[in-house]
Design a protein around this motif. Structure first.
Motif, PDB file in Angstrom:
ATOM      1  N   ILE A 116       0.842  -1.201   0.000  1.00  0.00           N
ATOM      2  CA  ILE A 116       0.000   0.000   0.000  1.00  0.00           C
ATOM      3  C   ILE A 116       0.876   1.248   0.000  1.00  0.00           C
ATOM      4  O   ILE A 116       0.666   2.177  -0.794  1.00  0.00           O
ATOM      5  N   LEU A 117       1.874   1.266   0.872  1.00  0.00           N
ATOM      6  CA  LEU A 117       2.788   2.408   0.922  1.00  0.00           C
ATOM      7  C   LEU A 117       3.510   2.584  -0.408  1.00  0.00           C
ATOM      8  O   LEU A 117       3.554   3.688  -0.968  1.00  0.00           O
ATOM      9  N   LEU A 118       4.062   1.503  -0.933  1.00  0.00           N
ATOM     10  CA  LEU A 118       4.859   1.589  -2.162  1.00  0.00           C
ATOM     11  C   LEU A 118       4.010   1.863  -3.403  1.00  0.00           C
ATOM     12  O   LEU A 118       4.498   2.461  -4.368  1.00  0.00           O
ATOM     13  N   MET A 119       2.750   1.429  -3.407  1.00  0.00           N
ATOM     14  CA  MET A 119       1.881   1.763  -4.540  1.00  0.00           C
ATOM     15  C   MET A 119       1.397   3.205  -4.454  1.00  0.00           C
ATOM     16  O   MET A 119       1.172   3.852  -5.475  1.00  0.00           O
ATOM     17  N   GLY A 120       1.220   3.713  -3.240  1.00  0.00           N
ATOM     18  CA  GLY A 120       0.705   5.064  -3.078  1.00  0.00           C
ATOM     19  C   GLY A 120       1.746   6.158  -3.178  1.00  0.00           C
ATOM     20  O   GLY A 120       1.464   7.267  -3.640  1.00  0.00           O
ATOM     21  N   LEU A 121       2.956   5.865  -2.769  1.00  0.00           N
ATOM     22  CA  LEU A 121       4.005   6.878  -2.680  1.00  0.00           C
ATOM     23  C   LEU A 121       4.353   7.574  -3.994  1.00  0.00           C
ATOM     24  O   LEU A 121       4.499   8.809  -4.014  1.00  0.00           O
ATOM     25  N   PRO A 122       4.487   6.874  -5.121  1.00  0.00           N
ATOM     26  CA  PRO A 122       4.861   7.575  -6.363  1.00  0.00           C
ATOM     27  C   PRO A 122       3.879   8.671  -6.782  1.00  0.00           C
ATOM     28  O   PRO A 122       4.264   9.634  -7.439  1.00  0.00           O
ATOM     29  N   MET A 123       2.622   8.546  -6.378  1.00  0.00           N
ATOM     30  CA  MET A 123       1.630   9.550  -6.767  1.00  0.00           C
ATOM     31  C   MET A 123       1.894  10.890  -6.084  1.00  0.00           C
ATOM     32  O   MET A 123       1.456  11.934  -6.567  1.00  0.00           O
ATOM     33  N   PHE A 124       2.644  10.895  -4.982  1.00  0.00           N
ATOM     34  CA  PHE A 124       2.979  12.139  -4.281  1.00  0.00           C
ATOM     35  C   PHE A 124       3.637  13.130  -5.238  1.00  0.00           C
ATOM     36  O   PHE A 124       3.314  14.309  -5.247  1.00  0.00           O
ATOM     37  N   LYS A 125       4.555  12.635  -6.043  1.00  0.00           N
ATOM     38  CA  LYS A 125       5.271  13.488  -6.999  1.00  0.00           C
ATOM     39  C   LYS A 125       4.439  13.753  -8.258  1.00  0.00           C
ATOM     40  O   LYS A 125       4.471  14.842  -8.817  1.00  0.00           O
ATOM     41  N   LEU A 126       3.688  12.751  -8.681  1.00  0.00           N
ATOM     42  CA  LEU A 126       2.962  12.837  -9.944  1.00  0.00           C
ATOM     43  C   LEU A 126       1.720  13.720  -9.863  1.00  0.00           C
ATOM     44  O   LEU A 126       1.470  14.543 -10.742  1.00  0.00           O
ATOM     45  N   ASN A 127       0.925  13.545  -8.799  1.00  0.00           N
ATOM     46  CA  ASN A 127      -0.324  14.290  -8.675  1.00  0.00           C
ATOM     47  C   ASN A 127      -0.720  14.333  -7.201  1.00  0.00           C
ATOM     48  O   ASN A 127      -1.246  13.356  -6.675  1.00  0.00           O
ATOM     49  N   ARG A 128      -0.472  15.454  -6.567  1.00  0.00           N
ATOM     50  CA  ARG A 128      -0.697  15.582  -5.127  1.00  0.00           C
ATOM     51  C   ARG A 128      -2.168  15.368  -4.753  1.00  0.00           C
ATOM     52  O   ARG A 128      -2.457  14.797  -3.708  1.00  0.00           O
ATOM     53  N   SER A 129      -3.094  15.783  -5.581  1.00  0.00           N
ATOM     54  CA  SER A 129      -4.517  15.590  -5.281  1.00  0.00           C
ATOM     55  C   SER A 129      -4.882  14.113  -5.248  1.00  0.00           C
ATOM     56  O   SER A 129      -5.602  13.660  -4.354  1.00  0.00           O
TER      57      SER A 129
END
Length: 154
Positions: A116-129
């Motif tokens: 869950i952490l590793l699937m969710g983390l990349p979106m932090f940089k890609l799209n904060r919303s």
């Protein structure tokens, strides 16, 4: 080599998977509270298993394009989790939650929450919303899990 923009579709698929897992497992925990059994949760597991398909498609795209480890680590750890889940919950049906069998429950939880952490983390940089949506569904998952634990349901 594909650019980050070319792989946006794969990142969105992973985002959909992680949020689906969060919501599905939240429903599983809530069903355990309401019914006191694992019947609905077991059915939720089958849906989570099907999420291996889109996750694998994204994983292959990330690996083939030479994307960084953070892009492919989430789908890879999710696949490892599903293999373990299939083994202990569906194939051999090993009771490991109560009484707690730490040799199973520790890798199970590490793979589950790690994915869950590793699937969710990349979106932090890609799209904060979109990342904030994942934070919200993860908080919902953790809240439902805590409620189940408070009721003595594991």
């Amino acid at each position: 080599m594909e650019t980050d923009t070319d792989l946006r579709w794969a990142a969105i698929i992973v985002w959909i998977v992680v949020n689906a897992v969060n919501l599905l497992q939240s429903a599983g925990f809530i069903s355990r509270i309401v019914t006191g059994d694992m019947v609905f949760n077991h059915r939720v597991g089958y849906v989570i298993i099907t999420l291996v398909i889109p996750s694998t498609i994204s994983l292959i795209a990330f690996v083939r394009s030479g994307a960084g480890w953070l892009q492919w680590a989430g789908p890879a750890s999710f696949l490892a989790f599903v293999v373990l889940m299939l083994s202990v919950d569906y194939v051999w049906v090993v009771e490991f939650r109560s009484p707690t069998r730490y040799n199973i429950v520790v890798p199970y939880l590490v793979l589950f929450f790690g994915s869950i952490l590793l699937m969710g983390l990349p979106m932090f940089k890609l799209n904060r919303s979109l990342w904030l949506v994942t934070v919200t569904t993860t908080v919902f998952l953790l809240g439902s899990m805590v409620q189940a634990l408070r009721k003595g349901i594991v």
